[in-house]
Write a protein that holds these residues in place. Structure first.
Motif, short mmCIF file in Angstrom:
data_model
loop_
_atom_site.label_atom_id
_atom_site.label_comp_id
_atom_site.label_asym_id
_atom_site.label_seq_id
_atom_site.Cartn_x
_atom_site.Cartn_y
_atom_site.Cartn_z
N VAL A 6 -9.11 1.84 -0.32
CA VAL A 6 -8.10 1.23 -1.18
C VAL A 6 -7.42 0.14 -0.38
O VAL A 6 -6.93 0.40 0.73
CB VAL A 6 -7.06 2.27 -1.66
N ILE A 7 -7.39 -1.07 -0.90
CA ILE A 7 -6.73 -2.17 -0.20
C ILE A 7 -5.34 -2.36 -0.80
O ILE A 7 -5.20 -2.73 -1.96
CB ILE A 7 -7.55 -3.47 -0.30
N GLY A 8 -4.33 -2.07 -0.02
CA GLY A 8 -2.94 -2.23 -0.47
C GLY A 8 -2.24 -0.89 -0.65
O GLY A 8 -2.72 -0.03 -1.37
N ALA A 9 -1.12 -0.72 0.06
CA ALA A 9 -0.38 0.56 -0.01
C ALA A 9 0.94 0.39 -0.74
O ALA A 9 1.98 0.85 -0.30
CB ALA A 9 -0.18 1.13 1.38
N GLY A 10 0.87 -0.28 -1.88
CA GLY A 10 2.04 -0.33 -2.74
C GLY A 10 2.04 0.90 -3.64
O GLY A 10 1.27 1.84 -3.43
#
Lengths: 474, 424
Positions: A6-10
């Motif tokens: 998963v790209i992005g830890a928002g």
């Protein structure tokens, strides 16, 4: 080699990772910043929308309604602050009352309960500080407020507890595919995986274009906010919207889940995806338009102003689909109601993935998470018990928000702990009060420096580290 | 053993002076509560000299001044608890004051006292409250926070500095950062006059060639993660930035010295009325608030420019609290109002109980702007009680009027302090 990267830890990336961690998969989240919740997820209205606003039949409508129900349930399971305070959409012109009725119809079609149209007088009876010019209002009882930091952290920590890996301070620089395997290049080395979930927020188009030739454009739409002291938090109890226009939902005024008063956001399309500056014209607009809804907003009690960037796609709806590249899933254009939809987006992405690989449920999934102790939410007996076990809970570091040293140490030491001042702030609220860290900053800096083994001068407010500070622990 | 005659909240210069005075006046059963792990409050980080000229007739550094008082507190065996913070203050039904504290030692516990002296000091106005647009990068500090980092924690916070606001801490930090090897490009002040003491402008700016830009303010902050620079613009008479006058100042550090706010959240919770002009309590000549038995002194009452004045004022608060405890707290008698007239922003006290007034009553105030060659007048109706000539009055320097008790005896209900131009 991971099954899924998963790209992005928002909020969205973490919700996806949490949902995936229910299955027998190896999952990794990469994030260019040193903490989760560093982009759009940290600077928004913190509203869980009821779901009457989105156009029926859209993903926005479906996922908002589902997401808002999920968040209510998850808030107790995953221990984050949430309050169903209800919302009103104000109408200032008799001629526009019809638009409120349209919204109510939408609510019915979207499956949102508890929505009604009330007169200006009834609205003022519920919220005495509303402007005398309010002619009518839509009242949505299931609208809620949430702590977006805690919610995102809760998703991340729960995913982590269930085996998801997090590679922070790691920026994706390129993606290629060889057979069924993606090779994701980062500034900290290459990562191989079978499936990529692109949850890169305002940068989702750039990540998409690293592998896909299909066009995608995400425009950062800046929203500026003003946050007021808790002394002003009681002015209203519901979230107060204005009838939406093409540029968004207008300026809203709302209590926050922690008891402050928040006004914003403006809506301004930019080119720069990192321009989270505030502007004089933006803050002036917040004041002017906010004052149309609510009388006597104490703007002299502002404790901070901030900006967030909405990730606005080019389709008018969320873009959540497998791209032209098999196994590469875009989760893009997640503007409002993105926060409200986040857990439902997680489910939806899982459904897409289940069409690509077989998903097998784990039988040992941990579905609860204990958040940080918020010392001043405890009973007197609990407080004293905690202090006797750990004296650091008897030392107040942040005087404005009454945050103890014990809480700050917990924020730093727990899994996926804070490594920056802003990271501590989001987890504990230390520095979020009226003095804005004037008093607690030196102490918090010292606690972080000691944990990371760095000098005080190297403690960062925010941003990525060159090396992963957490590797020592692993 | 949670009952005391007197609890002093705060162990800075105000709290220590108040406690010492109360002890001297016969109160032995008292307690000083200090949230830090040492006495002295903000003085500990004020390592420059200039303290104590009035009190000790010599020039001390902040820590030295604090140490003198701390030594006296220990000599006098005044009980104290450090690393202890007061969470709430309430009045109980039997007129006792309930003081709920937290510390590692006590946990969360409620203490009771016949009287309480508020001496919690003040805090700095942060960037957020100033509504300066721009980014929120690392490198923006309030001057006092920077002072603590530099002086107490040995942190090198930056090399190129701009200071917004000409409060005393900002001026002191301009010199301090220069001595630390940093380049201070400018001090911008919104008002047409400085909010710091004249001597600090001379000794901290002029001596080092640091420009003071009056009627200027920061209008934009640049730098996404780390501060890169600020735009400073001129402002008009209404303090509004004038478009086209912006000048870019590259810098890695922006210090804010834009006002101090008495820290009165606790006070408000206790039902004490706050004067919006000072952000401190309304008090009478005894420095007693509207809540019987609750006294206030030092920067929590109104922001002072000299610690010597804090000590003197706090000593009076201590004596008055002792008298309140020993006399059983009756406050009968005729009370008159003190009004801030032309050119006077506020007065402390704002009411005087004539029967209780000491031989000499202090009326402290600040003026609203710069006044040259004027008289300060104290009047009741048509009767002039006092007139004092002044070459110059500036908002940054507190004025102390001392009035004899006998002059107040015939006053009906109000006295007014005001500034009047001298007739040429």
């Amino acid at each position: 080699m991971y099954d899924i990267l998963v790209i992005g830890a928002g909020a969205v990336g973490c919700a996806v990772a949490r949902e995936l961690s229910k299955y027998k998969l190896s999952v990794c989240v990469v994030e260019k910043e040193s903490d989760v919740c560093e982009g759009t997820s940290k600077a928004n209205s913190a509203i869980v929308h009821a779901g009457f606003d989105a156009k029926p039949g859209t993903l926005k409508a479906e996922l908002n309604v589902r997401g808002s129900k999920m968040i209510k349930e998850l808030s107790s399971k995953l221990d984050f602050a949430y309050k169903q305070n209800g919302a009103m959409v104000l109408c200032f012109d008799e001629a526009d009352v019809g638009k409120l009725e349209e919204l109510k119809q939408r609510a019915v079609i979207n499956g949102v309960d508890g929505v009604s149209v009330i007169s200006g007088e009834e609205a003022r009876k519920l919220e005495p500080s509303l402007s005398d010019n309010v002619k009518a209002a839509l009242w949505a009882q299931t609208s809620a407020i949430v702590c977006p930091f805690e919610m995102t952290l809760a998703f991340a920590e729960n995913a982590f507890a269930n085996g998801a890996e997090f590679r922070l301070s790691t920026k994706v620089t390129g993606i290629s595919k060889n057979g069924d395997t993606f090779n994701v290049k980062t500034d900290k080395g290459n990562i191989q995986c079978k499936i990529v979930v692109n949850a890169a927020g305002v940068f989702a188009d750039e990540v998409h274009s690293m592998i896909s030739s299909q066009p995608m454009k995400i425009v950062p739409r800046r929203g500026e906010y003003m946050l007021m002291d808790k002394a002003a938090g009681g002015l209203i109890s519901r979230t107060i919207f204005q009838l939406p226009t093409k540029m968004g939902k207008g300026i809203l005024v709302t209590p926050t889940v922690h008891g402050n008063l928040l006004a914003g956001p403006t809506a301004e399309d930019l080119d720069d995806k990192q321009d989270v500056s505030t502007t004089k014209h933006g803050l002036d607009e917040v004041k002017a338009k906010g004052s149309l809804s609510v009388k006597n907003i104490p703007f002299n009690k502002v404790i901070t102003g901030f900006s967030g960037l909405r990730a606005v796609g080019d389709t008018g709806d969320f873009i959540i689909e497998q791209s032209d590249i098999k196994g590469f899933i875009d989760v893009a254009g997640i503007e409002s109601p993105g926060l409200s939809s986040a857990p439902a987006i997680g489910e939806y992405v899982c459904k897409i993935i289940s069409g690509i690989i077989e998903l097998v449920q784990k039988d040992n999934f941990i579905d609860t998470r204990k958040g940080l102790v918020h010392f001043f939410d405890l009973s007197n007996d609990q407080q004293n018990e905690l202090i006797s076990k750990d004296p650091s809970y008897g030392r107040i570091v942040c005087r404005c928000e009454y945050v103890t040293e014990g809480e700050i140490l917990d924020a730093i030491n727990r899994p996926l702990g804070a490594t920056t001042l802003d990271g501590v702030k989001r987890r504990t609220r230390a520095g979020m009060g009226r003095c804005q860290a004037g008093f607690c900053l030196p102490t918090t800096m010292a606690l972080i420096a000691s944990k990371l083994g760095i000098s005080l001068a190297d403690v960062k407010k925010t941003g990525a580290f060159d090396t992963d500070r957490r590797q020592d622990d692993e | 053993m949670n009952k005391y005659d007197l609890i002093v909240i705060g162990g800075g210069p105000a709290g220590m002076a108040a406690a010492l005075a109360a002890k001297k006046a016969g109160i032995d059963d008292l307690l000083i509560i200090e949230r830090d792990n040492v006495f002295g409050g903000i003085l500990n980080q004020c390592i420059h000299n200039g303290f104590g000229l009035h009190t000790f007739k010599e020039e001390l550094t902040g820590p030295e001044y604090a140490e003198r008082y701390a030594d006296m507190v220990i000599q006098q065996n005044i009980p104290f608890e450090l690393e202890t913070m007061v969470l709430s203050l309430e009045t109980t039904t039997d007129a006792m004051k309930a003081v709920t504290v937290i510390s590692s030692k006590r946990g969360v516990q409620t203490l009771y006292a016949k009287a309480v002296i508020l001496a919690m000091g003040c805090r700095e106005r942060p960037r957020g409250a100033l509504n300066i647009p721009g980014f929120r990068p690392q490198g923006v500090y309030t001057a006092g926070t920077a002072q603590k980092l530099v002086n107490l924690q040995g942190v090198k916070i930056g090399k190129q500095v701009v200071i917004l606001g000409s409060g005393d801490i900002g001026l002191i930090m301009a010199r301090r950062m220069t001595l630390e090897g940093a380049k201070v490009s400018a001090v911008a002040e919104l008002m047409p006059y400085s909010s710091g003491l004249k001597r600090n402008i001379v000794q901290c700016l002029d001596d080092y060639g640091i420009p003071l830009l009056l009627s200027h303010t920061v209008v934009d902050i640049k730098g996404k993660e780390k501060l890169e620079g600020v735009y400073i613009a001129k402002v008009d008479e209404k303090c509004q930035p004038i478009p086209g006058t912006e000048v870019y100042y590259p810098c890695d550090t922006l210090l804010l010295s834009c006002g101090l706010i008495p820290e009165n959240e606790l006070t408000v919770g206790a039902g004490v009325m706050i004067d919006p002009r000072t952000n401190g309590a309304y008090v009478n000549e005894s420095l007693q608030t509207n809540v019987n038995g609750v006294f206030a002194c030092g920067n929590v009452l109104h922001v002072h420019d000299l610690v010597d004045f804090v000590s003197e004022e706090s000593q009076r608060a201590g004596e008055n609290a002792a008298r309140f405890i020993l006399n059983g707290g009756s406050e009968s008698g005729k009370t008159i109002e003190v009004k801030a007239g032309n050119g006077v922003r506020y007065t402390v006290p704002c009411r005087i109980n004539i029967d209780n007034a000491p031989e000499l009553t202090h009326i402290r105030f600040r003026v609203t702007g710069v006044y040259k060659n004027v008289s300060i007048i104290l009047k009741s109706g048509d009767t002039e009680l006092m007139r004092k000539r002044s070459q110059i009055l500036v908002p940054s320097e507190m004025v102390d009027l001392i009035i004899q008790k006998n002059k107040l005896s015939d006053i009906d209900d109000t006295i007014e302090v005001f500034v009047e131009e001298v007739q040429k």
